[in-house]
Every structure is written in structure tokens, then in C-alpha cells.
Motif scaffolding. Sequence first.
Motif, mmCIF file in Angstrom:
data_model
loop_
_atom_site.group_PDB
_atom_site.id
_atom_site.type_symbol
_atom_site.label_atom_id
_atom_site.label_comp_id
_atom_site.label_asym_id
_atom_site.label_seq_id
_atom_site.Cartn_x
_atom_site.Cartn_y
_atom_site.Cartn_z
ATOM 1 N N THR A 154 0.833 -1.205 0.000
ATOM 2 C CA THR A 154 0.000 0.000 0.000
ATOM 3 C C THR A 154 0.868 1.255 0.000
ATOM 4 O O THR A 154 0.599 2.211 -0.736
ATOM 5 N N ILE A 232 -5.397 -12.538 3.220
ATOM 6 C CA ILE A 232 -5.566 -11.590 2.107
ATOM 7 C C ILE A 232 -4.190 -11.135 1.624
ATOM 8 O O ILE A 232 -3.414 -10.577 2.408
ATOM 9 N N ARG A 234 -1.080 -9.128 -0.186
ATOM 10 C CA ARG A 234 -0.666 -7.740 -0.425
ATOM 11 C C ARG A 234 -1.488 -6.753 0.398
ATOM 12 O O ARG A 234 -1.864 -5.690 -0.082
ATOM 13 N N ALA A 235 -1.759 -7.126 1.658
ATOM 14 C CA ALA A 235 -2.500 -6.242 2.558
ATOM 15 C C ALA A 235 -1.843 -6.267 3.925
ATOM 16 O O ALA A 235 -1.401 -7.317 4.394
ATOM 17 N N CYS A 239 -6.705 -4.492 6.163
ATOM 18 C CA CYS A 239 -6.937 -5.289 4.949
ATOM 19 C C CYS A 239 -8.235 -4.907 4.237
ATOM 20 O O CYS A 239 -8.316 -4.971 3.009
ATOM 21 N N GLU A 242 -7.234 -1.771 2.307
ATOM 22 C CA GLU A 242 -6.172 -1.979 1.324
ATOM 23 C C GLU A 242 -6.606 -2.899 0.181
ATOM 24 O O GLU A 242 -6.194 -2.713 -0.963
ATOM 25 N N GLN A 243 -7.416 -3.916 0.497
ATOM 26 C CA GLN A 243 -7.903 -4.863 -0.525
ATOM 27 C C GLN A 243 -9.417 -5.005 -0.403
ATOM 28 O O GLN A 243 -9.936 -6.084 -0.095
#
Length: 263
Positions: A154, A232, A234-235, A239, A242-243
Motif C-alpha cells: 500500500t 488476504i 498484499r495487505a 486489509c 487496502e484490498q
Amino acid sequence: MTVQLYARDVGSGPPLVLLHAFPLSSAMWLAQREGLADRFRVITPDLRGFGGSRLGDDEPSVDAMADDVALLFRRLGVRRAVVGGLSMGGYVAMALCRRHPDLVLGLVLAATRAAADTGPVRENRLRQAGRLDGDGATRVLVDEVLPALVGPTTYRQRALIYGRVRGLVQATPPRAAAWAQRAMAGRPESFGTLRGLRVPALVMIGDEDTLATEDEARAMADAAPNAELLVIPRAGHLCAVEQPDLFNQAVAEFAAALARTAH
């Protein structure tokens, strides 16, 4: 004494109550209100002292925050709902299960933990609360709390999201943040509550979260009789912010399945 919470209440369908993280407000659930309101009645309260809710005079406690949420259910005429909480909101959601289990149709726990604080974590919360009562309060939140809220992906790739989170952190009233830190520092462990759950649970954790860990998420999912764990990618800690698409999809599937069995 309970506090009457300000809440955003959008959409129609089975009720979904989402409890925000520290030190944010219900504004963090923007993507959930936009993404889920076509299928659910999405209710996002500001916990006491945050956003549009007043702080009140009670001693700091997560139980008091849960009782506020129970009062909100009654005020809005919600008999039962899927309740989700992220981080601090997860602590409140577990306290709600302990104190008002009849209100909870299903439990979503994101980026949170069932263990009580360790000594060093508790001491750090109380130290921050002391600084929040004094001068330079906003600096504590921006310098010490904000950096751990989002993951490196992020920071690098989602400047708008990071900017929004930073703005929400800067808007936090210092007295509310100090009260909430003391409330979290004093909270009991919740593994007993999870083991006694009579409703399904969905546990979520970002794979870049450094505040709550995948091991802690797995321990919660293992404690509950009927729980699934979702990591999850890439968070970081926030979360859901971010996602949001992955978070919303998981919550929608979980809540829709419960709504079908509730009829």
C-alpha cells in the motif's frame, strides 16, 4: 452508562454491522458501504469518542463499547446481524459475543487477536495514552501508530489509500484515542468466548500485517467450532481498506450463506 452511537446505515437486505479499527472511524468502511449495500443493510457505527459519537464519562473498557453496539441494535430495530470487526473493532465484536450473544448471527474477525495484551504491548498502550492526554497528541498517532496500519504494498502502490488513512488518523480526537488505548490494554482474553461460539466465524488477516499475525488468526479460527481462515494477499493491518474487493467478496459470501440458513 451506554453512549448513543452515530452510525451510517445504508442499503437493504440482511443486516451487516462493521466495527472500525483504532484510531479511525466508520469512514474507513467507505468501500464496504459502496460495495455491499446492494445486497446487505450495512451499518457502520462510530465507536464511542470517534467520528460522530461522544466519549461519555465511563471508565475505559471494551465491554462498555460492546454495550453501546447492543444499544444501537435496539435503536435501529436490528434483531440479529452478521457482526464484523477489524482490529479494535474485533475486540469489541468478541466482547459483544460474550455479553450479547443473541445479537450475533455470524462473526467476522479481521486483523485482530483473541489473546490479551502481553506486558510490553500493554505498557506501550498506556504510555501512548499518557502522551495522548498531553501535548503533541497527533504526533503520537502519526509517528507511532500510522506506520503499522498499512502494508508495504500500500505504501508503494496505493498512495490514495495511504493518504486517506493518514487523514483519518490525523482527525482522531486525542481523548478518544487515549480512552480506547486504555480500554484495549485492560481487555480480557477471548479464547473462551470463541470456543463457546454457536455461530460461524470468518477470520481474515493480511499477509503483510505486522500488528496481528497469521499465527494469531489461525489460533482464533482453531478455537471457534465453525470457522474459516482467509489470508488476504498484499495487505497490511487495514486489509478491508487496502484490498476492499477481496474483503467484500469474502464477507458477502459468508453473510449471504448465513442469511439463507436464518430463514
